[in-house]
Write an enzyme that holds these catalytic residues in place. Structure first.
Site, PDB file in Angstrom:
ATOM      1  N   GLU A 101      -4.606  -1.336  10.688  1.00 37.09           N
ATOM      2  CA  GLU A 101      -5.304  -0.062  10.530  1.00 37.09           C
ATOM      3  C   GLU A 101      -6.781  -0.180  10.853  1.00 37.09           C
ATOM      4  OE1 GLU A 101      -3.164  -1.254   8.346  1.00 37.09           O
ATOM      5  OE2 GLU A 101      -1.621   0.267   7.989  1.00 37.09           O
TER       6      GLU A 101
ATOM      7  N   PHE B 292       3.679   2.048  -6.317  1.00 39.34           N
ATOM      8  CA  PHE B 292       3.756   1.192  -5.147  1.00 39.34           C
ATOM      9  C   PHE B 292       2.861   1.747  -4.038  1.00 39.34           C
ATOM     10  CE2 PHE B 292       5.829  -0.022  -1.084  1.00 39.34           C
ATOM     11  CZ  PHE B 292       5.550  -1.369  -1.156  1.00 39.34           C
ATOM     12  N   GLN B 293       2.033   0.894  -3.496  1.00 47.05           N
ATOM     13  CA  GLN B 293       1.082   1.239  -2.432  1.00 47.05           C
ATOM     14  C   GLN B 293       0.176   2.409  -2.820  1.00 47.05           C
ATOM     15  OE1 GLN B 293       3.214   1.400   1.374  1.00 47.05           O
ATOM     16  NE2 GLN B 293       2.831  -0.768   1.596  1.00 47.05           N
TER      17      GLN B 293
ATOM     18  N   LYS C  18       2.339  12.507  -0.491  1.00 52.13           N
ATOM     19  CA  LYS C  18       3.602  12.624   0.229  1.00 52.13           C
ATOM     20  C   LYS C  18       4.255  13.989   0.014  1.00 52.13           C
ATOM     21  CE  LYS C  18       7.909  10.113   0.884  1.00 52.13           C
ATOM     22  NZ  LYS C  18       8.787   9.053   0.398  1.00 52.13           N
TER      23      LYS C  18
ATOM     24  N   MET D 196     -24.728 -16.376  16.002  1.00 52.63           N
ATOM     25  CA  MET D 196     -25.887 -15.777  15.363  1.00 52.63           C
ATOM     26  C   MET D 196     -26.186 -16.483  14.047  1.00 52.63           C
ATOM     27  SD  MET D 196     -28.220 -13.706  15.867  1.00 52.63           S
ATOM     28  CE  MET D 196     -28.053 -12.202  16.801  1.00 52.63           C
TER      29      MET D 196
END
Lengths: 159, 546, 564
Positions: free
Chosen positions: C47, C109-110, C159, C467
Site C-alpha cells: 500500500e 480483525f484488521q 464495510k 547521505m
C-alpha cells in the site's frame, strides 16, 4: 499572557481530538478548555484559554482556522466579555467552623450545597480571580477536594 | 561522568539487558547510532523501517524478551506505524526509539518532522516525547517496564536531536513506580472459587488457550489443569504451540478458519475456560451463537478485555500463571481427579498432491524438530495454523490481530537472530512475500540460514476466496500477472532457489532445503482455486462450517 | 444503489480515471463493483507503493491522485505516503476500508483507528457512518484536497456502509464555511503596493520560488516575464525546480543546505528577497537569524499560517502565486538594479571539479541532464543522488522534477515514477535513485513489466546509505555506523527477475553510451551505475549554520574569504 479564544466547531465526534492534537503537535499550551453545544445543535463552542505571546497566538489562530471542522475562531481577550468559572470545593468543617464558612461564603455570593458530618461542599461561580480568592479564603479550614471548570466567556452587547 | 543523551540511551538500553537492536539510521538519530557503535549491542541494519519493526517483533516473540527498534524522524517513524500496530494487536513487548527534530523546531513542519507521538497514540501502550536529557533514564526504564508487564505491548520514545546531543550526568534509574499503572497479577479469590466449582462440575469442559498463555509462560500449568479436569483443548491463532499440538486432547484452532473438531467442541461444551484470549471476531464467529451451552470463565490480565466482546459468567483479572496455580490448588483440594478421557483422533483428511495442506505436512515431516515457523497473512497462514503441528510455545510466529501481510520474512529475520541454533522457516504467499521483500537484502547480508517457502498461486488468495464466497465468484483485482521470477530473484540475493514442480519433488526439495545452513527460497506453485476449508461464513455460529 | 457503487459514481463524476490500491477483507464490496466502473485500477504490491504512486500522479498532473486500501495494515501502510504528500502539499485522496460499524472500537480483525492515526498527516479526514453522506463527503474531500494549499484527504468507510442500499442520491453539497475557508484569497492591493515599492527601490533583488509556484498552474510565464523584464535573478527551493528555465542566465539554481554557491551567496547579499510559495524550511534557510539578513523580505503564500511561521517578513501577502505573479508582471517594470549585482553573482558560481579515479556522480548527472528534454519528467528518491540531481539535472517545465522534499521519504521514487508514467504515457520518465532508496519499495518493480512502463531507472550505486555516510564522515569522525549496503542484491539479476533489462556501468564512456541507449528506447531499463563510494554532496551548509558558511570542494577563489 493568557488569551481567550472562542472557537465555533462542527459538533461531531473527533473534533475535540483534532483540536487537542493540534495543540500538542505544535507545542502550544492550553490552560483550560471548555466544550459545549450551542444554540445550534450542529455547532459546538470551545472556549480555549492559551498561554503565549502575540506571535504564538497568531499561529494558534491560523492553525485552528486551517482545521476543516473549525467554523470560526475569535480572540476575545480584548473584547468586553463576561467570564465565568464554576467551582466545587469540599472543606473540612466541624460544627464551629460551619457557621464561619457560611458567613465567609456569603461575601462571595457562594453557596453551601452539601453538609456532611465533618465537611461541607461549596459551590461558586465567577471570574478566575474571584474563584482563586474563594479557594484562598477556604484554605485555612483545610480543603479536601477541588473541582473546577475552565473559563467560559461571552462577548457583551449585540454581537 | 557526563554523557550525551544518545550515550545515556545506550547505557540505559544495556542496563535493560538489550543485546540486539534493529534499525535504520538517518539525520535525527546520527548521535544514537554513533553511541551504539561504542556499545556491545548488536545492530542490525534493515532495508525498510517496517522490516525493522517486524524483525524486532519476531525477535521478541521467539525469545520472550523486549525487542528494540530504532528509526529516524519523519518517514523513518511513519514507516514503523504498521509494525507498531501489528505488535499492539498481538501484545508484543517492543520499545521503539525514534529520532525527532530539535525541540525548537517541533511544530514548525521542519524537514523530516512528523508528530509520531500523536500518530501512534492509538497503537501504543504508551509513548513519550523526551523534553529533557535528565528524564531519559527514567523514561527508558518505564518504557521497558510498561512494554513487558501486564498485557505486553509496544511503547515508543521520541527523542529530539538536541536531547540526544545534550549532556548530563548519567544516573541509572531502577525502581520504576508508576502510580497510574499497576497491573493486577493475583486473581480474586471469590472468582477463582467460582471458577473451580464450575470446572469441577462440568461434564464437557473446553479450555481455550490464547496468546496470553505464551506471554505468561504457563504451559505447564495449563497441562495440569487439563489433566485435572479432563478438558479438551482448543487454541486461538496466537495460542498455537502453547499446548502440545500432538496431544490427544488438543482439538486444533477454533474460529472462522478453525479445525472442525475444535469448533464442534466449543459449540457443545458446558464450560468454556478462556485463557489469555480476547474473543476476537475471527475467533467467535457470531457472538450470539458462541458456545451456547457453556458457562464461560475468562481469565485475562487486561481487565478491558473481559466482557468486551462476549458476556462472561466468571471474570478473573490476573496473571495467568498465578491464577492457574491458585485454581490447581483448589481443584486438587476440592475435586477428585478425573479419569483421562480418550478423545477420538482428530484426523483431518488431506488429498495428496500439490496443495498447501499436503505440502505443509511434508514440510513438517522433513523440518528439524527445533524449527520456528513464521508466516505471513492469507490462505497460507490459515493452512499452516490448521495443518502444521506446533508442540512448543514460541515456535509459531504470525500476525494475528492486525493481519499484516509482509510480516513473515522480517519476523523470521528477528527470530533467527534470537535463536541462532534453531531452524527458521518463513511460510509465505506470493502477495505477502512481495510486501516483505526489502529484508531479503538483510538476510543475504547477514548470511542467515532462513528458509522461505512461498506458496505461489499468482493471486491474493484469501481475498479471492472471500470473493468466491461473498461476491458470487466475481474475482476483481486479485491476480498478479506472472511478473516475478522467484528463482532469478533468489539468485539476485545470493540465495539458493528451489522450485517444486510436481508432487514427487516435494520430499526431495525439502530434504535439500534443510540439508544445509544456507539462505534458501523454495517456490511451490499451487492452484489459485484452492480454498481454505472449513470456513465459518459471516453471521454463523462456529458449528456451521462449509 | 449500494454505497460502494455510489462512491465509484461520485469518483467518476470527479473525473477519476485511475486508482492505485490493494484489495482486502473489508473493501471486497468496493472491489466487487469496481470492474463495472470506468475507473482503471492498478494493483500495487504494497500500500505504501499505492500512496506514492497516487502522489506521483497528482504531482505530475495537478489533479487528485487516488488510492484504495483495506483496513488495519492496509491503512497503516499508507501513512508514510500520506505524510509525504502532506509535507509537499500534494492533492491525494485515500479511501480506506474499515471494519463494519458494529465492530468499531473492539480491536476487531484488521481494525485500526485510521482516522486517529492519519490526523496529523492529512489536511482532513472522514469516517463515513452513513452511505447517504458519500456524495457530500467525496465532493468535500476533492474540494479540500485541491483548494487553498493542496494536501491529502482520507475517507474511511466501514464495510457495512459499502453494502448499504441508498435509495435517494443527494446532490453533493459542500459546507459553506469550507468553501469560504479554502477560497482563493483576494490579493490585497495595499500589500501588493508595498511589495512593488520595495522591489522598485531595491538594487540587489532576488526571487526565491518554491512549490507554491509549481502548484499555481500557469504562473511559469509570468514569473519569466517578471524576472526577465527587470533582470531579477531567480533561485528555487527543491520543490520549485522547473518553475524557471535553467538555461536562462538569471537562473541561480537551488538554495539551502545543498544549494549552489551562487544561489546561497545571492540570498545572503540581496537587499530585497521576494519569496513566493515557499515555507522557509530549515533545509532552505540554514540558521534562520542570519538568513538573508541584509534583505527586506516579501513573502507570498496561499496558506496564511505559513506567513510569519518560521521567518519574520516585511511584506506578508496571502495570495495565490498565479494571481500575484500576474499582477506583478503587469506592474513591475524597469527597476534599476545595481549593474554589479549579476556580475557578483556570476563570480560566485561554483566550479565543478571531477575526480577521475571513479565514476563521478556529478558527471553522471551531467550526462543525465544532457538527455533531459521537454518531454522528460525526472523523479528522484531521497539521499545524495537527490541532491546531485537537484544541483545538476534540470527539468524544462514545472512538474518536471518530482521528489519528496519535506518528509524526505526514501522509497518514494519508484512508486512515484510509476504513478507519473501512468498519468503521462507520452512522457519519458527518468527515475534517479540510490541503492538504499530503491530497496525500500523494491516490490513495485513488478508493475513495470506488467504495465509495460518504459521507465528508466538510473541507480546511483555507491554501496552505502550515502547521505548518512557523508554526515558520519563530516561530523562523526568517519564513524560509519550501520550505513554499508555493500552486500546489496545483484541489480542486473534482480531486474532480470522482473523481466527488465539491466546493465552495470562503471566508466564515463559506458555511462554516456548506455544512458543514451536507454533514454532513446521505449523499454524499461535498470542501470546500475557504480559511482565513487567516497563522493560527497558539495556544496554543503552544515545544519544550523548560515547560508554563507559553505563547505565545498569546488568554489570560486573570490569566495574563500567568507568561508571562515
Amino acid at each position: 499572557m493568557k488569551h481567550t479564544l472562542a472557537v465555533l466547531v462542527e459538533n461531531h465526534p473527533g473534533v475535540l481530538s483534532r483540536v487537542s492534537g493540534l495543540f500538542s503537535r505544535r507545542g502550544y499550551n492550553i490552560s483550560s478548555l471548555v466544550v459545549s453545544e450551542t444554540e445550534d445543535s450542529s455547532v459546538s463552542r470551545m472556549t480555549i484559554v492559551v498561554d503565549g505571546d502575540e506571535k504564538i497566538i497568531e499561529q494558534v489562530t491560523k492553525q485552528l482556522n486551517k482545521l476543516i471542522d473549525v467554523i470560526k475562531v475569535s480572540d476575545v481577550t480584548h473584547d468586553e466579555t463576561v467570564d465565568r468559572q464554576l467551582l466545587l470545593v469540599k472543606v473540612n468543617a466541624d460544627n464551629s467552623a460551619k457557621g464561619e464558612i457560611a458567613q465567609l461564603m456569603d461575601i462571595f455570593r457562594a453557596r453551601i450545597i452539601d453538609i456532611g458530618k465533618k465537611s461541607l461542599i461549596v459551590e461558586a461561580t465567577g471570574s478566575e480571580e474571584k474563584i482563586d480568592a474563594i479557594i484562598k479564603s477556604l484554605q485555612p479550614f483545610g480543603i479536601l477536594e477541588i473541582v473546577k471548570t475552565g473559563t467560559i466567556s461571552m462577548v457583551r452587547g449585540a454581537k | 561522568m557526563e554523557l550525551n543523551g544518545a550515550q545515556i540511551l545506550v547505557k540505559a538500553l544495556e542496563e535493560q539487558g538489550v543485546d540486539t537492536i534493529f534499525g535504520y539510521p538517518g539525520g535525527a538519530v546520527l548521535e544514537i547510532f554513533d553511541a551504539l557503535r561504542e556499545s556491545s549491542i548488536r545492530q542490525i541494519l534493515v532495508r525498510h523501517e517496517q522490516g525493522g519493526a517486524h524483525a524486532a517483533s519476531g525477535y521478541a516473540r521467539a525469545l520472550g524478551k523486549v525487542g528494540v527498534c530504532v528509526a529516524t524522524s519523519g518517514p523513518g517513524a511513519t514507516n514503523l506505524v504498521t509494525g507498531i500496530a501489528t505488535a499492539y494487536m498481538d501484545s508484543v513487548p517492543l520499545v521503539f526509539i525514534t529520532g525527532q527534530v530539535a525541540k525548537a523546531m517541533v511544530g514548525t513542519d521542519a524537514f523530516q518532522e512528523v508528530d509520531i507521538t500523536g500518530i501512534t497514540s492509538p497503537i501504543t501502550k504508551n509513548n513519550y516525547l523526551v523534553q529533557n536529557v535528565q528524564d531519559l533514564p527514567k523514561i527508558i526504564a518505564e518504557a521497558f517496564y510498561i512494554a513487558k508487564s501486564g498485557r505486553p505491548g509496544p511503547v515508543l520514545i521520541d527523542i529530539p536531536r538536541d536531547v540526544s546531543m545534550a549532556k548530563c550526568q548519567y544516573n541509572p534509574y531502577r525502581n520504576v513506580d508508576i502510580r497510574s499503572y499497576k497491573p493486577t497479577l493475583k486473581g480474586h479469590p471469590t472468582m477463582i472459587k467460582k471458577a473451580v466449582k464450575i470446572l469441577g462440575e462440568a461434564s464437557s469442559p473446553v479450555i481455550c488457550i490464547g496468546g496470553g498463555v505464551i506471554n505468561s509462560g504457563c504451559s505447564a500449568e495449563v497441562q495440569e489443569v487439563v489433566e485435572l479436569t479432563g478438558a479438551k483443548v482448543v487454541s486461538t491463532l496466537m495460542g498455537l504451540g502453547a499446548y502440545p499440538g500432538n496431544s490427544q486432547t488438543f482439538q486444533g484452532m477454533l474460529g472462522t478458519y478453525g479445525n472442525k473438531a475444535a469448533n464442534l467442541a466449543v459449540q457443545s461444551c458446558d464450560c468454556f475456560l478462556a485463557l489469555g484470549m480476547r474473543f476476537d471476531d475471527r475467533v467467535v464467529g457470531n457472538p450470539e451463537k458462541f458456545a451456547p451451552e457453556a458457562q464461560i470463565i475468562h481469565i485475562d490480565i487486561d481487565p478491558a478485555e473481559i466482557g468486551k466482546n462476549i458476556p462472561v459468567d466468571v471474570p478473573i483479572v490476573g496473571d495467568l500463571k498465578n491464577v492457574l496455580q491458585d485454581i490447581i490448588k483448589l481443584l486438587k483440594k476440592d475435586h477428585k481427579v478425573r479419569k483421562t478421557i480418550n478423545f477420538p483422533n482428530r484426523n483431518i483428511q488431506i488429498n495428496e498432491g500439490l496443495n498447501a495442506p499436503w505440502v505443509l505436512r511434508n514440510l513438517q515431516r522433513v523440518a528439524p524438530s527445533n524449527t520456528i515457523v513464521t508466516t505471513d497473512v492469507g490462505q497460507h497462514q490459515m493452512w499452516t495454523a490448521q495443518h502444521y503441528i506446533f508442540n512448543q510455545p514460541r515456535t509459531f510466529i504470525s500476525s494475528g490481530g492486525l493481519g499484516t501481510m509482509g510480516y513473515g520474512i522480517p519476523a523470521a529475520l528477528g527470530a533467527q537472530l534470537a535463536m541462532p541454533e534453531s531452524t527458521v522457516v518463513a511460510i509465505t504467499g506470493d502477495g505477502s512475500f512481495q510486501m516483505g521483500m526489502p529484508e531479503l537484502g538483510t538476510i543475504a547480508e547477514l548470511e542467515l540460514p532462513i528458509k522461505i517457502v512461498i506458496f505461489n498461486n499468482n493471486t491474493l488468495g484469501m481475498v479471492r476466496q472471500l470473493q468466491h464466497y461473498y461476491c458470487g465468484q466475481r474475482y476483481s483485482f486479485v491476480d498478479f500477472k506472472k511478473t516475478l521470477d522467484f528463482m532469478m530473484l533468489a539468485k539476485a540475493y545470493g540465495a539458493e532457489g528451489l522450485r517444486i514442480e510436481k508432487e514427487a519433488d516435494v520430499t526431495d526439495v525439502f530434504k535439500e532445503t534443510f540439508a544445509n545452513r544456507k539462505f534458501t527460497i523454495v517456490e511451490c506453485p499451487i492452484n489459485s482455486r484452492d480454498l481454505v476449508n472449513p470456513i465459518v461464513l459471516a453471521g454463523n455460529g462456529l458449528e456451521e462450517m462449509v | 444503489m449500494l454505497g460502494s457503487e455510489l462512491l465509484l459514481k461520485c469518483l467518476e463524476e470527479k473525473q477519476v480515471k485511475l486508482v492505485f490500491g490493494i484489495p482486502g477483507g473489508v473493501v471486497i464490496p468496493l472491489y466487487d463493483v469496481l470492474k463495472k466502473s470506468n475507473i482503471k485500477h492498478i494493483l500495487t504490491r504494497h500500500e505504501q507503493g499505492a500512496a506514492h504512486a497516487a502522489d506521483g500522479y497528482a504531482r505530475s498532473t495537478g489533479k487528485v491522485g487516488v488510492c484504495f486500501a483495506t483496513s488495519g495494515p492496509g491503512a497503516t501502510n499508507l501513512l508514510t505516503g500520506l505524510a509525504t504528500a502532506y509535507m509537499d502539499s500534494s492533492p491525494v485522496v485515500a479511501i480506506t476500508g474499515q471494519v463494519a460499524k458494529a465492530f468499531l472500537g473492539k480491536d476487531s480483525f484488521q481494525e485500526a483507528d485510521t482516522v486517529g492515526l492519519s490526523q496529523p498527516v492529512t489536511k482532513h479526514n472522514y469516517l463515513v457512518r452513513d452511505a447517504n453522506e458519500i456524495p457530500d463527503i467525496v465532493a468535500e474531500a476533492f474540494y479540500i484536497a485541491t483548494h487553498g494549499r493542496p494536501g491529502p484527504v482520507l475517507i474511511d468507510i466501514p464495510k457495512d456502509v459499502f453494502t448499504q442500499e441508498v435509495s435517494e442520491i443527494r446532490e453533493p453539497k459542500i459546507r459553506k464555511h469550507i468553501i469560504t475557508k479554502l477560497e482563493k484569497p483576494v490579493l490585497n492591493e495595499i500589500q501588493l503596493g508595498k511589495a512593488l515599492e520595495l522591489l522598485k527601490h531595491s538594487k540587489r533583488p532576488l526571487i526565491l520560488a518554491g512549490g507554491g509556484v509549481t502548484q499555481a498552474e500557469g504562473s511559469y510565464e509570468f514569473l519569466r516575464q517578471v524576472a526577465m523584464n527587470n533582470e531579477i535573478p531567480v533561485a528555487v527551493t527543491l520543490m520549485g525546480k522547473g518553475v524557471f528555465p535553467a538555461d536562462n542566465p538569471l537562473f541561480l539554481g537551488m538554495v539551502g543546505m545543498h544549494g549552489t554557491t551562487e544561489a546561497n551567496w545571492a540570498i545572503q547579499n540581496c537587499d530585497c528577497l521576494l519569496a513566493i510559495g515557499i515555507r522557509f524550511d530549515d533545509r532552505v534557510t540554514g540558521k534562520l537569524e542570519e538568513f538573508a539578513s541584509k534583505a527586506k523580505k516579501i513573502h507570498v503564500d496561499i496558506d496564511a499560517a505559513e506567513i510569519g511561521k518560521n521567518c519574520a517578513v516585511d511584506v506578508p501577502i496571502c495570495a495565490d502565486s498565479y494571481d500575484f505573479l500576474k499582477m506583478l508582471s503587469q506592474k513591475l517594470r524597469g527597476i534599476k538594479i545595481n549593474k554589479d549585482w549579476l556580475k557578483q553573482i556570476e563570480l560566485n558560481k561554483s566550479i565543478q571539479k571531477v575526480s577521475h579515479s571513479h565514476l563521478d556522480p556529478q558527471e553522471v548527472m551531467a550526462t543525465i541532464n544532457s538527455l533531459v528534454d521537454e518531454k522528460t519528467i525526472v523523479v528522484t528518491d531521497v539521499g545524495q543522488h537527490q541532491m546531485w540531481a537537484a544541483l545538476f539535472v534540470h527539468p524544462h517545465y514545472p512538474r518536471g522534477f518530482i521528489t519528496s522534499g519535506g518528509l524526505g521519504t526514501m522509497g518514494f521514487g519508484l512508486p512515484a515514477a510509476i504513478g507519473v508514467q501512468m498519468a503521462n504515457p507520452e512522457k519519458k520518465v527518468v527515475l534517479i535513485t540510490g541503492d538504499g532508496s530503491l530497496q525500500m519499495n523494491i516490490q513495485e518493480l513488478a508493475l513495470i513489466k506488467q504495465w509495460n512502463l518504459p521507465i528508466k531507472i538510473f541507480l546511483i550505486n555507491n554501496g552505502y546509505l550515502g547521505m548518512v555516510r557523508q554526515w558520519q564522515e563530516l561530523f562523526f569522525n568517519e564513524n560509519y555506523a550501520e550505513t554499508s549496503l555493500e552486500a546489496g542484491p545483484d541489480w542486473e539479476k534482480l531486474a532480470q527477475a522482473y523481466g527488465i533489462k539491466g546493465k552495470t556501468l562503471r566508466t564515463p564512456y559506458e555511462c554516456k553510451e548506455s544512458l543514451n541507449t536507454a533514454i532513446s528506447s521505449r523499454e524499461p531499463w535498470l542501470m546500475d551505475i557504480k559511482v565513487d563510494p567516497g563522493a560527497n554532496v558539495f556544496p554543503m551548509v552544515p545544519a544550523g549554520c548560515s547560508l554563507d558558511q559553505i563547505w565545498g570542494s569546488w568554489k570560486n577563489e573570490a569566495h574563500v574569504s567568507s568561508l571562515g
